[in-house]
Write an enzyme that holds these catalytic residues in place. Structure first.
Site, PDB file in Angstrom:
ATOM      1  N   GLU A 127       0.905  -1.048  -0.026  1.00  0.00           N
ATOM      2  CA  GLU A 127      -0.123  -0.084   0.129  1.00  0.00           C
ATOM      3  C   GLU A 127       0.734   1.274   0.064  1.00  0.00           C
ATOM      4  O   GLU A 127       0.847   2.021   0.816  1.00  0.00           O
ATOM      5  CB  GLU A 127      -0.950  -0.113   1.283  1.00  0.00           C
ATOM      6  CG  GLU A 127      -1.955  -1.038   1.155  1.00  0.00           C
ATOM      7  CD  GLU A 127      -3.147  -1.077   2.250  1.00  0.00           C
ATOM      8  OE1 GLU A 127      -2.878  -0.445   3.221  1.00  0.00           O
ATOM      9  OE2 GLU A 127      -4.130  -1.555   2.026  1.00  0.00           O
ATOM     10  N   GLU A 173      -5.383  -8.305  -0.872  1.00  0.00           N
ATOM     11  CA  GLU A 173      -6.421  -7.938   0.390  1.00  0.00           C
ATOM     12  C   GLU A 173      -7.538  -7.537   0.071  1.00  0.00           C
ATOM     13  O   GLU A 173      -7.952  -6.695  -0.914  1.00  0.00           O
ATOM     14  CB  GLU A 173      -5.411  -6.826   1.107  1.00  0.00           C
ATOM     15  CG  GLU A 173      -4.571  -7.080   1.778  1.00  0.00           C
ATOM     16  CD  GLU A 173      -3.806  -6.019   2.610  1.00  0.00           C
ATOM     17  OE1 GLU A 173      -4.596  -5.251   3.303  1.00  0.00           O
ATOM     18  OE2 GLU A 173      -2.662  -5.777   2.579  1.00  0.00           O
TER      19      GLU A 173
HETATM   20  C1  BG6 Z   1      -4.339  -2.837   4.790  1.00  0.00           C
HETATM   21  C2  BG6 Z   1      -3.345  -3.185   5.264  1.00  0.00           C
HETATM   22  O1  BG6 Z   1      -4.554  -1.329   5.091  1.00  0.00           O
HETATM   23  O2  BG6 Z   1      -5.436  -3.192   5.543  1.00  0.00           O
HETATM   24  C3  BG6 Z   1      -3.115  -4.351   6.349  1.00  0.00           C
HETATM   25  O3  BG6 Z   1      -2.365  -3.522   4.056  1.00  0.00           O
HETATM   26  C4  BG6 Z   1      -4.293  -4.163   7.284  1.00  0.00           C
HETATM   27  O4  BG6 Z   1      -1.882  -4.291   6.903  1.00  0.00           O
HETATM   28  C5  BG6 Z   1      -5.539  -4.114   6.572  1.00  0.00           C
HETATM   29  O5  BG6 Z   1      -4.298  -4.719   8.482  1.00  0.00           O
HETATM   30  C6  BG6 Z   1      -6.912  -3.937   7.056  1.00  0.00           C
HETATM   31  O6  BG6 Z   1      -6.864  -2.679   7.908  1.00  0.00           O
HETATM   32  P1  BG6 Z   1      -7.067  -2.849   9.497  1.00  0.00           P
HETATM   33  O7  BG6 Z   1      -6.748  -1.457   9.602  1.00  0.00           O
HETATM   34  O8  BG6 Z   1      -8.562  -3.261   9.818  1.00  0.00           O
HETATM   35  O9  BG6 Z   1      -6.370  -3.793  10.027  1.00  0.00           O
END
Ligand code: BG6
Length: 483
Positions: A177, A381
């Site tokens: 990211e 993701e």
């Molecule tokens: C992304 C990141 O922003 O989202 C992860 O690459 C992160 O590291 C994921 O955990 C989900 O966000 P959060 O804040 O719910 O953990």
């Protein structure tokens, strides 16, 4: 719709070292920027402490203790039928300070063991080289990636990885990211740019921090291009991707001013870094953006060629939700969520953390990016952060997560039918882990429940959730069975 998922589609899941491994100070590991971020909540954001405060809680120090559970975890991933497992290497296990002369053998050995465990089950590792884990020494001594010197340390780190894991890893992502350094936290988490002791990751970014964050991202783009070139030289079988935090921003009304604003925000978010990674040059709108925002980048004359020579093999991204914007405050209802404060989209439902749920947005995004770049895409993701309840019989019935994921798998199918070259899907936090934005263990994403809680109780035992069996079926049927 007749389209099916491609035969070799990479089904899997994703985690990051700092959010899952724990064991933050063992076997020679150094301190990363994450190791100095306390736990938080939606109302009480995580904050940075220049030294470890013995009375504070730091989620990365213990996380889900993957360091001591990796065999059990990878066995469970294999049971689901994973073809690929996206994980990151904790830079400070390999180079505790970032600028060390020699790597730490114990760190290198740990990941050999992890990769061998993956291969035992035919799982291909997809490795993120830097996922919010810059060695803190590089922040304190050099200013993190806002200094060009750190490009060399990163290149050296990459060389060690590509050589050490030549036979074990062929799929790599450079910076997780990368564009988030421009969105929040002044680039501390993403690029190790220094921030004030005690500041929270959601504090308003000063003009100077913004300037540093833009410079850091430029230096990272150069570092990424060098890494891509090196990866190909060391092993022509290596495929390297970029990783963008993807999001669609919609106009709340048909007022052309709203449409323009939404377009500008979407383009800045998705293409500012994406263009450099994929096309080897900044997009046309970048110059105006720098001018309007008083940003002055130091660009070395050699950078243009470096960027052109190091374009990525595939484009990967995270996608969780979409946003909306308007210039009409009277039409606006606000969302006050974690990282999602802004205009509420009346057509969408929101998670417990205020993140919108929008599978169509994924289809729109996939089409938009594919039409622009025409290279293979991978969703590395996606998922729903939610509170899970363990029933009296020990089961965890996370139907809400299944619904969320089903919607997105269906959107992927539609996008394939639209003609998009989508090669893989690794939903986030396949094993429960600490949240990046709030540090909470209770913001769970996993197919596998980890018995660990925000109050630091729990024995780290693992239990498959209902979604575990659902996803196993999805993989087995190559995306045909999603009910
Ligand atoms: C992304 C990141 O922003 O989202 C992860 O690459 C992160 O590291 C994921 O955990 C989900 O966000 P959060 O804040 O719910 O953990």
């Amino acid at each position: 719709m007749t389209t099916e998922f491609p035969k070799n589609f990479l089904w899997g899941g994703a985690t990051a070292a700092n959010q899952i491994e724990g064991a933050w100070d063992v076997d020679g590991k150094g301190v990363s920027v994450q190791d100095l971020l306390t736990g938080g909540t939606v109302d009480k954001p995580r904050h940075f402490t220049a030294k470890v405060d013995p009375d504070a809680y730091y989620p990365s120090h213990t996380a889900s203790d993957f360091y001591h559970h990796y065999k059990e975890d990878i066995k469970l991933l294999a049971e689901m039928g994973f073809k690929v497992y996206r994980l990151s290497i904790n830079w400070t296990r390999i180079f505790p300070n970032g600028d060390d002369e020699k790597p730490n053998q114990a760190g290198i050995d740990f990941y050999h063991k992890v990769f061998q465990e993956c291969h035992k089950y035919g799982i291909e590792p997809l490795v993120t080289i830097s996922h919010y884990e810059v060695p803190y020494h590089l922040t304190a001594a050099y200013g993190g990636f806002s200094s060009r010197k750190v490009i060399d340390f990163f290149e050296n780190y990459c060389r060690v990885l590509f050589e050490s894991y030549k036979d074990e890893v062929h799929l790599w992502l450079t910076f997780n990211e990368i564009n988030t350094a421009l969105m929040f936290g002044g680039g501390y988490i993403q690029a190790g740019v220094p921030v004030k002791d005690g500041s929270s990751i959601f504090d308003r970014v000063t003009k100077e921090q913004r300037q540093n964050a833009f410079q850091a991202v430029h230096n990272q783009l150069v570092a990424s291009a060098k890494a891509v070139k090196l990866a190909h030289e060391i092993n022509p079988e290596n495929k390297v991707g970029c990783m963008i935090a993807g999001s669609e921003v919609y106009p709340l009304t048909p007022d052309p001013k709203d449409v323009l604003l939404a377009q500008q925000q979407t383009e800045m978010n998705n293409f500012y870094c994406g263009d450099v990674h994929v096309r080897g040059a900044y997009p046309a709108f970048a110059k105006k953006y720098w001018r309007d925002n008083d940003i002055h980048l130091e660009i070395d004359p050699s950078d243009a060629k470096t960027l052109k020579d190091g374009t990525v093999d595939f484009y990967s991204f995270s996608y969780y939700s979409s946003g909306a914007v308007t210039i009409h405050p009277e039409k606006q209802e606000k969302v006050n969520g974690n990282m999602s404060s802004g205009t509420k989209n009346p057509y969408l439902k929101y998670s417990d953390w205020g993140w919108s749920m929008d599978p169509e947005g994924l289809r729109i995004y996939l089409n938009q990016v594919y039409q622009r770049y025409q290279i293979p895409l991978m969703i590395v993701e996606n998922g729903l952060g939610a509170y899970d309840k363990v029933e009296a019989d020990g089961s965890i019935n996370d139907d809400y997560r299944i619904d969320y994921l089903r919607g997105h798998v269906e959107a992927m199918k539609e996008a394939l039918d639209d003609g998009v070259d989508l090669i893989g899907y690794t939903p986030w936090g396949c094993i429960d882990l600490a949240s990046a934005s709030t540090g909470q263990m209770s913001k769970r994403y996993g197919f596998i429940y980890v018995n660990r809680h925000d109050d630091q109780t729990g024995d780290y035992s693992r239990t498959p959730k209902k979604s575990f069996y659902w996803y196993k079926k999805v993989i087995e049927s190559n995306g045909k069975e999603v009910e």
